[in-house]
Design an enzyme around this catalytic site. Structure first.
Site, PDB file in Angstrom:
ATOM      1  N   CYS A  78      67.693  11.516  47.735  1.00 50.86           N
ATOM      2  CA  CYS A  78      69.187  11.458  47.809  1.00 50.86           C
ATOM      3  C   CYS A  78      70.081  12.167  46.627  1.00 50.86           C
ATOM      4  O   CYS A  78      70.927  12.953  46.968  1.00 50.86           O
ATOM      5  CB  CYS A  78      69.404   9.940  47.553  1.00 50.86           C
ATOM      6  N   HIS A 134      76.239   8.162  44.011  1.00 52.39           N
ATOM      7  CA  HIS A 134      74.831   8.088  43.458  1.00 52.39           C
ATOM      8  C   HIS A 134      74.699   9.588  42.668  1.00 52.39           C
ATOM      9  O   HIS A 134      73.751  10.167  42.538  1.00 52.39           O
ATOM     10  CB  HIS A 134      73.633   8.452  44.626  1.00 52.39           C
TER      11      HIS A 134
END
Length: 557
Positions: A78, A134
């Site tokens: 990610c 994130h």
């Protein structure tokens, strides 16, 4: 080709020209940019790559009307991929190359980096993000509103449960759903994919069309959630997918179906406001899929090798496409090499920016003109990653791919299904045309014929042949492996011994890259970040005085 077939192709060409005449009238307005990022989506989890198991008709309709990117690469996990998207740089050049950013780490994507959103802001864009960030939140200056975005509804950490919006991480538990800076308690119980979808539609409905729109739709789906419910999906959607026998896979599929439906609603909204004619839509996965129970998930990268957070093709080859009436050479499968870091210069150029004014240290290159024309891109090599902490690296140059080292002691170095439903007759072309996005494409005369869709789907399906694997198998923990990923995309045949010169050349190039790497920026969890100190929310703890309970503990020490 029959006379009727020739006539149909000519007619479709005329229709495209007529539609683009409308676009020319808006040339003075920069294009709207919609970037849709799916989380943990596998190569084999969309209909346009050959499996009829999970219905994704809205995505498929856009893919067939646009350009399917069959040699498109992302990073293996990610945070590195998202950092590459936003900075135009390989993660080794921003310190984001090792694993992910955790919620209690006192760090973020370096503030010295100018992000895609900030470049577009310079061009006059109105920028909005819905969904996952994130890239750091321990101080507000690392969060979206201080990095070029005008609004954010979504979450800061790497995952959360889609109904209660809490994230369990490193033994900690806390709520993570924000509306700009504020905790969005009012959204509790609303399914995250629905929240993201409705917020995106609302942004389109409320957009002032005198300025261009950049909308970053970063889905939570299909990432696994929390230990008490790893794959949350609406019961009625799960019930629609009874043909999938494996229940975990069925729930995963339901999560993906819900994501696909939000794409259809977004296309409808853009069309209703007459914005599609001047819009670019990019769809991308952020990394390969976590298959066969990896991360307690049920994605599929079949027939590619590996899973999320590995450097095999299944970990780094992304499902993706680009759609826009501004592109001429569409309804095709592209084998042009593209990496996720290329989107910053590509979209900047598409927006009318001067690419030569971008920093010279970007790793990304603009592929806008090549996507438009179909010519090969200038990209001939891709650094998939270098992680000196785990001792792994991978590099592709042309058709040759070098793999050095492995993760999880090779536990996830294999091939994982399910293969899905490969019978072409099981794939519903009618469902594609009748989907929300499909109906818009039909209305605009942009959806290809059934025969052309079938041909595109065949071209974008990877097939490696039965019984070929395990020939000349390698152990990348002992020595580097070399594959011809053009003829062997499933990485069955290690050619390191046969192609020693090529192997040494790629190893030397990898060493060149490593000489430019900055150290990984990972930090230990900071106790100040524990959600229990902040009303059980994941918080920008670096902006606050140290919690009293920790002060007392330090005094006692």
């Amino acid at each position: 080709m029959s006379h009727m077939g020739c006539f149909a192709m000519i007619l479709m060409g005329i229709q495209l020209v007529m539609y683009r005449k409308v676009v020319h009238a808006t040339e003075s307005i920069r294009p709207n940019i919609i970037f849709i990022l799916a989380d943990d989506l596998g190569w084999n989890d969309v209909g346009f790559h050959g499996s009829a198991q999970i219905p994704t008709p809205n995505l498929d309709a856009l893919a067939y009307s646009g350009i399917i990117l069959n040699r498109y690469y992302v990073n293996p996990i990610c945070t590195p991929s998202r950092s590459a998207l936003m900075t135009g740089k390989y993660p080794i050049h921003t310190g984001m190359q090792h694993t992910v950013l955790y919620g209690m780490e006192p760090r973020g994507l370096p503030l010295s980096e100018k992000l895609l959103s900030q470049y577009l802001k310079d061009l006059g864009y109105s920028n909005h993000i819905v969904g996952k960030w994130h890239l750091g939140h321990y101080q507000l200056r690392y969060t979206p509103l201080q990095r070029g975005f005008d609004s954010h509804t979504g979450f800061w950490t790497g995952h959360h449960h889609m109904n209660d919006h809490t994230a369990v991480e490193h033994g900690q538990w806390g709520l993570d759903m924000r509306r700009d800076y504020d905790v969005a308690y009012d959204l509790h119980g609303k399914y995250t994919t629905h929240v993201i979808g409705s917020e995106a539609v609302n942004i389109v409905h409320e957009h002032n069309q005198s300025v261009p729109l950049f909308l970053y739709v970063a889905h939570a789906a299909v990432h696994s959630a929390n230990p008490y419910d790893f794959l949350p999906a609406p019961d009625e959607t799960v019930a629609e997918l009874a043909h999938i026998e494996n229940y975990r896979r069925r729930k995963f599929a339901a999560m993906m179906v819900e994501l696909d439906r939000t794409v259809g609603s977004l296309v409808e909204a853009l069309h209703a406001r007459d914005m599609l004619e001047n819009t670019i839509i990019v769809f991308s996965s952020d990394n390969g899929g976590p298959a066969d129970g990896f991360n307690d998930n049920a994605a599929s990268n079949w027939p590619l090798r590996g899973v999320k957070n590995t450097l095999w093709e299944g970990g780094v080859r992304g499902a993706g496409f680009i759609w826009s009436p501004l592109l001429r050479n569409v309804s095709r499968v592209s084998h042009q090499m593209v990496q996720v870091c290329d989107w910053l210069p590509t979209l900047y150029e598409a927006a009318g920016g001067n690419v030569s004014s971008l920093p010279t240290d970007l790793d990304g290159i603009s592929v806008w003109h090549e996507l438009d024309s179909g010519a090969p891109t200038r990209r001939i090599e891709i650094l998939h990653n270098i992680d000196d902490i785990w001792g792994s690296a991978a590099l592709t140059v042309g058709n040759w791919k070098l793999v050095k080292g492995s993760h999880y002691n090779r536990t996830w170095d294999g091939w994982y299904g399910p293969a899905g439903i490969r019978d072409e007759k099981a794939y519903s072309l009618e469902t594609v045309a009748n989907s929300s996005a499909g109906q818009v494409m039909v209305e605009l005369d942009l959806l290809p014929s059934d025969d052309r869709i079938t041909q595109l789907r065949r071209e974008s399906t990877v097939s490696c042949g039965a019984g070929a694997h395990m020939a000349n198998e390698c152990n990348p923990l002992e020595s580097a492996c070399l594959f011809d990923v053009e003829s062997d995309p499933c990485e069955y045949n290690n050619l390191a011994d046969e192609q020693l010169h090529t192997l040494q050349s790629l190893l030397a190039r990898l060493a060149d890259y490593n000489s430019t790497a900055v150290p990984p920026a990972n930090m230990e969890d900071d106790p100040r970040g524990a959600p229990e100190h902040w009303n059980y929310t994941w918080h920008n703890f670096g902006d606050e005085p140290e919690p009293e309970v920790l002060l007392n503990e330090n005094e006692e020490m």
